[in-house]
Write an enzyme that holds these catalytic residues in place. Structure first.
Site, short mmCIF file in Angstrom:
data_model
loop_
_atom_site.label_atom_id
_atom_site.label_comp_id
_atom_site.label_asym_id
_atom_site.label_seq_id
_atom_site.Cartn_x
_atom_site.Cartn_y
_atom_site.Cartn_z
N SER A 1 0.86 -1.18 0.00
CA SER A 1 0.00 0.00 0.00
C SER A 1 0.89 1.23 0.00
CB SER A 1 -0.89 0.02 1.25
OG SER A 1 -1.53 1.26 1.42
N TYR B 1 -2.32 -0.90 10.51
CA TYR B 1 -2.38 -1.26 9.09
C TYR B 1 -1.08 -0.84 8.40
CZ TYR B 1 -3.83 -1.30 4.20
OH TYR B 1 -3.90 -1.54 2.84
#
Length: 260
Positions: A164, A176
């Protein structure tokens, strides 16, 4: 001098044009295993590769997701149920793949499965949330990779790990981001370790795309749940007005763009 510059630029674009025209041959003989195919990037990739003629082995978390994917693709595509947090499930999926690829090996492995919710300020979250996100996004990816690696090495194939942009810069959803930083580090190390075997490692770093993971309403509901479940003493240090300003009554765009 200008002639040299024009020549170099022309050569660059010529080489780029030549490289982009190169295509992989014998696609119908090549197997690709993709995790997280119930929806989002994994689902779209499975359908696109199937259209191109590859032998897609799609791992879904649910039978519903697997059934829906099969209904949208050709008979070449096969599905298997996989929970990347369970060693037994990974072992069973690896055996299932081995039976299909045989001596040809696995030409492509795409580690796409991942979660982001629930999220919120770091001290609002339970330690179980931290563990679960790491198990899916990082440890699950590592275990699937190591389990499938002998098959990838046999085919001198490639591994694609979906990270990401938050694996490069962290500005919200700390756990995350931590999991994606881990994906980046694991991929970089693995790339060097497997050069000798002709195995290529790639990292994909998506930004903000409209998928189930980035649904604004669901995201804000997840933040609200995290706030409601946070210990009372923690909430008192922030104050209800803080949450109301950026959470319950704030806009979704504020959360994603300002990172609170």
């Amino acid at each position: 001098m200008w002639l040299y510059l024009v020549g170099l630029v022309s050569l660059y674009y010529l080489l780029r044009w030549y490289r982009e025209r190169q295509v992989v041959s014998h696609l119908r003989d090549k197997y690709v295993f993709i995790t997280g195919c119930d929806s989002g990037f994994g689902n779209l990739l499975a359908r696109q590769l199937d259209l191109r003629g590859l032998r897609v082995l799609a791992a879904c978390l649910t039978e519903q997701g697997a059934t829906q994917l099969r209904s949208q693709t050709s008979d070449r595509l096969e599905t298997v149920i996989l929970d990347v947090t369970q060693t037994e499930s990974i072992t069973a999926a690896t055996q299932w793949v081995k039976e299909r690829v045989g001596d040809r090996g696995l030409w492509g492995l795409v580690n796409n499965a991942g979660i982001i919710s629930p999220f919120g300020h770091s001290e609002w979250l339970k330690i179980e949330t931290y563990v679960n996100i790491l198990k899916v996004n990082l440890m699950g990816l590592i275990e699937v990779t190591l389990s499938m690696l002998p098959l990838v090495k046999r085919a001198r194939g490639r591994i694609v790990n979906v990270s990401s942009i938050l694996g490069r810069i962290a500005f919200f959803a700390g756990i995350y981001c931590s999991s994606k930083y881990g994906v980046e580090a694991f991929s970089d190390a693995l790339r060097r370790e497997l050069q000798h075997f002709g195995v290529k490692i790639s990292i994909v770093e998506p930004g903000y795309f409209r998928t189930g993971m980035t649904d604004m309403q669901q995201s804000l509901e997840a933040v609200k749940r995290a706030w409601e479940e946070a210990p009372t003493d923690i909430k008192e240090t922030y104050g209800q007005h803080f949450f109301d300003a950026c959470g319950a009554n704030g806009s979704a765009r504020d959360y994603w763009t300002k990172g609170w």
